[in-house]
Structures are given as structure tokens and as C-alpha cells.
Design a protein around this motif. Sequence first.
Motif, PDB file in Angstrom:
ATOM      1  N   VAL A  95      32.647 -13.331 -23.063  1.00  0.00           N
ATOM      2  CA  VAL A  95      32.370 -13.768 -21.701  1.00  0.00           C
ATOM      3  C   VAL A  95      32.094 -12.525 -20.845  1.00  0.00           C
ATOM      4  O   VAL A  95      32.778 -11.514 -20.972  1.00  0.00           O
ATOM      5  CB  VAL A  95      33.577 -14.547 -21.129  1.00  0.00           C
ATOM      6  N   SER A 134      36.120 -21.056 -20.849  1.00  0.00           N
ATOM      7  CA  SER A 134      34.652 -21.000 -20.871  1.00  0.00           C
ATOM      8  C   SER A 134      34.174 -20.838 -22.309  1.00  0.00           C
ATOM      9  O   SER A 134      34.936 -20.407 -23.172  1.00  0.00           O
ATOM     10  CB  SER A 134      34.144 -19.797 -20.066  1.00  0.00           C
ATOM     11  N   ASP A 135      32.924 -21.168 -22.546  1.00  0.00           N
ATOM     12  CA  ASP A 135      32.353 -20.987 -23.885  1.00  0.00           C
ATOM     13  C   ASP A 135      31.806 -19.576 -24.037  1.00  0.00           C
ATOM     14  O   ASP A 135      31.483 -18.921 -23.040  1.00  0.00           O
ATOM     15  CB  ASP A 135      31.210 -21.992 -24.098  1.00  0.00           C
ATOM     16  N   ALA A 186      29.338 -17.244 -21.648  1.00  0.00           N
ATOM     17  CA  ALA A 186      29.468 -17.632 -20.233  1.00  0.00           C
ATOM     18  C   ALA A 186      29.652 -16.410 -19.345  1.00  0.00           C
ATOM     19  O   ALA A 186      29.881 -15.304 -19.829  1.00  0.00           O
ATOM     20  CB  ALA A 186      30.646 -18.571 -20.062  1.00  0.00           C
ATOM     21  N   ARG A 187      29.557 -16.630 -18.044  1.00  0.00           N
ATOM     22  CA  ARG A 187      29.698 -15.555 -17.069  1.00  0.00           C
ATOM     23  C   ARG A 187      30.736 -15.974 -16.035  1.00  0.00           C
ATOM     24  O   ARG A 187      30.702 -17.097 -15.530  1.00  0.00           O
ATOM     25  CB  ARG A 187      28.334 -15.341 -16.395  1.00  0.00           C
ATOM     26  N   ASP A 217      33.759 -19.976 -12.706  1.00  0.00           N
ATOM     27  CA  ASP A 217      33.278 -20.028 -14.092  1.00  0.00           C
ATOM     28  C   ASP A 217      32.384 -21.249 -14.258  1.00  0.00           C
ATOM     29  O   ASP A 217      32.377 -22.136 -13.409  1.00  0.00           O
ATOM     30  CB  ASP A 217      34.466 -20.078 -15.076  1.00  0.00           C
ATOM     31  N   ASN A 218      31.609 -21.258 -15.351  1.00  0.00           N
ATOM     32  CA  ASN A 218      30.868 -22.479 -15.661  1.00  0.00           C
ATOM     33  C   ASN A 218      31.396 -23.057 -16.973  1.00  0.00           C
ATOM     34  O   ASN A 218      30.650 -23.447 -17.849  1.00  0.00           O
ATOM     35  CB  ASN A 218      29.351 -22.250 -15.665  1.00  0.00           C
ATOM     36  N   GLY A 219      32.711 -23.099 -17.048  1.00  0.00           N
ATOM     37  CA  GLY A 219      33.388 -23.566 -18.254  1.00  0.00           C
ATOM     38  C   GLY A 219      33.637 -25.060 -18.273  1.00  0.00           C
ATOM     39  O   GLY A 219      32.903 -25.832 -17.656  1.00  0.00           O
ATOM     40  N   GLY A 271      32.205 -26.585 -14.433  1.00  0.00           N
ATOM     41  CA  GLY A 271      32.963 -25.355 -14.202  1.00  0.00           C
ATOM     42  C   GLY A 271      33.936 -25.487 -13.039  1.00  0.00           C
ATOM     43  O   GLY A 271      34.110 -26.565 -12.473  1.00  0.00           O
TER      44      GLY A 271
END
Length: 274
Positions: free
Chosen positions: A131, A165-166, A169-170, A192-194, A250
Motif C-alpha cells: 500500500v 485495503s487491498d 491501494a493508496r 483509504d479506498n479499502g 473506502g
Amino acid sequence: AASTFLTARVAPLADQHILILADDQTTARRTEQTRRDFVANVSHELKTPIGAISLLAEAVEDAAEDPVAVRRFAGRMGVESARLNDLVAQIIELSRLQADDPLRDAEVVDIDDVLVDAVDRCRVDAEQHQVTLAVAGATGTQVLGDARQLSVAVGNLVENAVVYSDPGARVVVAAHVQAQSDDDYIEITVSDNGIGIPASEVDRIFERFYRVDYARSRANGGTGLGLSIVKHIAATHGGDVSVWSRPGAGSTFTIKIPAHLNGAGTPTPPDEVA
Ligand code: ADP
């Protein structure tokens, strides 16, 4: 039922007047119940890794002739000990926060230093989870507080953002100043965009030991204490923590605390740091 916790003292005042003094003991009893529940939860949570470690020790003994099995069991012992270590560290953190004056080491703290320190704490985990961490600071923005506590709080949020998060991801950590009536506030956001958090669970995640999905969170090495620590630290600093989240899209956690002195920080563009 609440009335059973009320004690009333009747004090004669003047001839025909009486003063009724009512002490609401509900809060005191609830606090005591919360403390008991906490001790029970701590004992339970500590027993899990301790039990696993002693079973694994027996398994290592039984498998002495099988080096592959020994290595596997030893590896799992390492994971369980790390979990035990995290739990103890977080319990100590929580009890420190409940001390008489948790801000006795208060000083003027630069928010950018807090963000950098928090991100540093999570760098290894971020690399492991593949990440990327990005920091957008607010140069010159300061708060009056405990630098270590603040970076623990932000670090806990970053750690969660990484874990939930995967790969690829950022996670973005940002600070900005919000003017609100006479006072300036600093908002520190961790986005996050988790996997996100179901709306029905959002209210509960700040409770001690609460995990949205026990199996999933435990598999991720969570203790369920991280967010309750964040909540305590934000409150200690005269602020709070809130969350926006959508499952699959997220989450953004926001710590909001009063700014100190020159609150007018200059935003800096995001800087890829890890
Ligand atoms: P844990 O140690 O289990 O992560 P926390 O108190 O830090 O405990 O968080 C409580 C729960 O909230 C977690 O178990 C997880 O289900 C959920 N959670 C926290 N942060 C996030 C996030 N960024 N994305 C998705 N779920 C999260």
C-alpha cells in the motif's frame, strides 16, 4: 430502573421550604461496570494468544523430529507473541490515557512532525501490504498537546487504512486548518479506498474490543483497541474523531482538535513518502 440509582437527601431549609439534593449514581455505576467489563475482556483477549503459544510449545516438543513442522509452529508462535505484545502495548496506552493528567507533557507540537512520525510507524506494514502512503501536510500548523499521543492516534488510523485495503491501494494522510467561529481547528484526515465499514457498524467501531467482523479482523492481527485509543487521545486534546465510510468504496477518518497560535497553515501538495 434509573430511579433505583438515585439517592435523595432532604435538607430542611426554612420553615416551610425543603431542598432535595439528588445524586445520580447511574454514571458512577456505569463507570464501574465498564471497568469490570474491560478487565474481563482484557483477560479473555490475553488468554487467546497465551493459550495458542502454550499449545504451539507442546506441538514443537512433539514434532522435534520433524524440522519442517517445528519451523511452522515456531512461525505461528512468533505471530501470536507479536499479537500479545500489541495487546499489552495498547492496554498500557489506554491506562496511561486514564491517568489523572494525561496531558501533563503537553507542548507546542508541529502537525507535520506528527504526520511524518505516524507514517514512519506504519511504513513496514504498508510495504508488506503493498500500500502506498501519501502525506499532505499543513506547514507551520501547531497544536498544544502530546506529540507521542498524537502520532499514536494518527498511526492507528493509518495502520487500519493499510490493513483494510487491498494491495496496490493508496492511503492519504492530510492536515488542514478549519476556521470555526472564534477558534481554529485542525483536521487530520486518513483516507483509504479499502473495504469500508457497513453503516450499521459505524457507531460501534470506537468501542473497546469491538471489531466489525471478528474473524476478518483477527486474521489481520487486530486487537479491537486501536480506535478506542484514537477516540481517547482526540478527547484528551479537546477534540473528537469521526468517520465517513462506504462498504467497497473506502473510509475517511477525521481527527479534529483545536489549533494553537498561528493556525493558518499553508497546505503543501501530497508527497509520496512510501
Ligand atoms: P482492530 O485492531 O480490529 O483494527 P480498531 O479499534 O482499530 O480495531 O478498529 C475496529 C474495527 O473497525 C476493525 O476491526 C475494523 O473492522 C473496522 N475498521 C477500522 N478502520 C477501518 C478501515 N480503515 N477500513 C475498514 N474497516 C475499518
